[in-house]
Design a protein around this motif. Structure first.
Motif: not given
Length: 639
Positions: A584-585, A590-591, A596-599, A626-628
């Protein structure tokens, strides 16, 4: 096999003080069982504690596997040859070994006793190691048995009295008083060895007369250096006397016996005979025996004094009153600093990041100080405007400003006799810094609109999450006030530097808020605890407290789960340990990465615009990136 020379064990310490046990068989035992040769009903003794045997012309002591050990002259022994004057400690009892006069069967040569009917020599000497007051009296001397009995009683009385004293000054005075009672003594003194060859008159009995007590320093130093008692039947005046003391008049009788601790002369007993009386050789024997007992008792008095001081200090540390939680080395250092600072009434500066517990630290200092029963007042210097804070701190007079309808005491005046914590002291305005400096320097204040100073007795503690040294350099904080506040300092460690305390703190808050909220939450799952342990806690203990409270409120099970933690914490700590939560996490992460990459792509690399597209604050977007761990990915996209 030679016949044993009879001996005695004289009890000079313990419940049976004064009792005398004969040693007249070659294999005697001491213990609490009735079958022992010497049976003593004392629970501190083993059933068979120690034994006494005669062989090779000498008495020997051996421990019989006792629980508390057997000691001779303060040293624990398994087996030990006994000599006259040895002090044997068994359980709570101290026994003096007193052999009869040696016979031809003994390996030691017989001692010659002075015949009291013969004239005394001008000076008699007796080495401390050869003191043998309780010997079998020589035949033909009718007065000996009575004299020995009287001496024994005097020795036991002195031993019993001084072994029950725990104050050194009282010890000295009591010892001298007892010697004056037992001997023909007019004046007595205790002399202690000072630096170099200096002699110090520590105690005198009775009180000094106009002429003072006559003391011959040269004779005392001689006795100390040779470690022998000296009896002077006719001591002539000497120019080498102690400063301020008179010489012994011609014809005066004086006795000097060293007090030796661990084979080192630390002082001496100095006795002056009454007018018309003379000291006899048996007096020297008695005082030498007393000095040996007194040396051990004095050493014990001094050790007890040291132990009591150490105990008081340790108990003060152990009984530190505080509401702080933690046992990591960094926190133990804070506890030690609090214990030291609390004892002295000085100003202290408590520094640390937001949420590290600066107010709890200040309360601990107050609660462990002499001001603990007086008020503790905490003032947040950042919470009020300058005008309101001035009135809050110093109070105001009636009519001092609009709406000042009554006189009001300030927090500093209310806390008189107690402690004031000025939290966030770095936020204090410059005019108030000047007023506070006067309070610290003069211990007085003036209310707003007042015309006369008011004396206050305060301890001021200050707390800050800023670097006040930098504030001083930038001109935003008074240098003189900084020095006044920073007399002693405590630096509270951030939670990321004491991660070992996180489980302890988490369980503490769990217990606290589960009861307050009324939910039966009793534990924290391993996945949640792992997340708590790996997070950096920028808000420190306060953030951890809020996290646990939130998890209890929002959770639905008797256990705090990983899913009950805030999103920012879950994002920062990565994948949880449980297999069910991992899938789940992983999908959620991944979502988020794709979003973020898309925006970021749609905003052409503009982070502010990307944050708008995502509906989040730009600061949160940067933290999420930073966290991702996708900063490098976004930079490649920009290129």
């Amino acid at each position: 096999m030679d016949r044993p020379v009879p001996a005695k064990l004289v009890v000079i310490g313990g419940a049976l003080t004064g009792d005398v046990f004969p040693l007249d068989v070659d294999d005697a035992t001491l213990g609490r069982e009735a079958s022992n040769t010497i049976a003593v009903s004392d629970v501190s003794l083993s059933r068979k504690h120690c034994g006494f045997s005669w062989h090779a012309g000498q008495w020997h002591l051996r421990d019989l596997g006792s629980s508390n050990g057997t000691f001779v002259n303060g040293v624990q022994v398994e087996s030990h040859p006994l000599t006259r004057g040895d002090r044997i400690s068994a359980g709570g009892n101290t026994l003096l070994f007193v052999p009869a006069a040696a016979t031809s069967a003994s390996s030691h040569p017989p001692r010659a006793d002075l015949n009291e009917n013969e004239p005394l020599p001008a000076t008699s000497r007796l080495a401390l190691d050869n003191a043998a007051y309780f010997e079998r009296p020589p035949s033909g001397v009718a007065s000996e048995p009575k004299r020995v009995e009287q001496g024994l009683r005097a020795l036991l009385a002195i031993s019993t009295a001084i072994n029950n004293i725990r104050d050194e000054k009282q010890f000295h005075q009591r010892l001298l008083a007892l010697l004056i009672e037992a001997l023909p003594v007019a004046q007595a003194a205790i002399l202690l060895s000072g630096p170099g060859a200096e002699l110090i008159v520590e105690a005198v009995h009775p009180a000094r007369s106009e002429g003072g007590i006559p003391i011959s320093a040269a004779t005392v130093r001689e006795a100390l250096s040779e470690k022998c008692g000296v009896l002077c039947a006719d001591l002539s005046p000497s120019p080498r006397n102690l400063p301020g003391e008179t010489a012994v008049p011609s014809g005066g009788a004086v006795m000097i016996v060293p007090i030796a601790v661990n084979d080192r002369s630390v002082g001496a007993i100095y006795l002056v005979a009454r007018a018309g009386d003379a000291f006899q050789d048996h007096h020297l024997q008695l005082v030498t025996a007393v000095a040996r007992i007194a040396a051990t008792a004095l050493e014990n008095v001094r050790r007890v004094a040291v132990l009591e001081r150490d105990t008081e200090r340790l108990q003060s540390d152990l009984q530190l009153i505080h509401q702080m939680v933690g046992h990591s080395p960094a926190v133990r250092d804070v506890y030690n600093r609090i214990a030291k600072i609390a004892r002295v009434d000085t100003t202290a500066l408590i520094a640390g990041e937001t949420g590290t517990g600066k107010e709890l630290c200040a309360r601990a200092i107050h609660l462990n100080s002499a001001r603990a029963r007086r008020p503790f007042v905490a003032i947040n210097c950042a919470a009020l405007s300058e005008a309101l804070l001035e009135s809050e701190l110093f109070g105001h007079e009636r009519g001092a400003f609009t709406n000042a309808f009554t006189q009001k005491k300030g927090k500093l005046e209310i806390a008189d006799g107690g402690t004031v914590l000025l939290d966030e002291i770095g936020e204090l305005a410059m005019p108030l810094q000047s007023k506070l400096l006067r309070v610290l320097q003069e211990r007085e204040l003036e209310r707003v609109g007042g015309t006369h100073p008011i004396k206050v007795n305060l301890r001021i503690l200050a707390a800050t999450n800023r670097n006040l040294g930098d504030e001083v350099a930038s001109g935003r904080f008074r240098q003189d006030l900084f020095y006044r506040l920073n007399v002693v300092a405590i630096e509270l460690p951030p939670l990321r530097e004491r991660r070992d305390d996180v489980p302890l703190l988490a369980r503490h808050f769990l217990s606290l808020y589960a009861g307050k909220i009324g939910r039966s939450v009793t534990s924290i799952s391993s996945a949640a605890m792992n997340a708590l342990m790996s997070y950096d806690w920028p808000g420190n203990v306060r953030e951890l407290e809020n996290t646990i409270e939130r998890a209890i409120v929002l959770g639905t099970t008797p256990e705090i789960l990983f899913e009950d933690l805030p999103e920012t914490l879950k994002d920062a700590t990565g994948i949880p340990r449980s297999e069910a939560g991992r899938t789940l996490h992983a999908r959620v992460l991944e979502a988020k990465r794709e979003a973020v990459i898309d925006a970021h792509r749609k905003a052409a690399g503009n982070y502010t615009e990307a944050a708008k597209l995502l509906g989040v604050h730009p600061n949160y977007l940067h933290r999420l990136i930073r966290n991702l761990d996708i900063k490098a990915t976004l930079e490649r996209t920009e290129a």
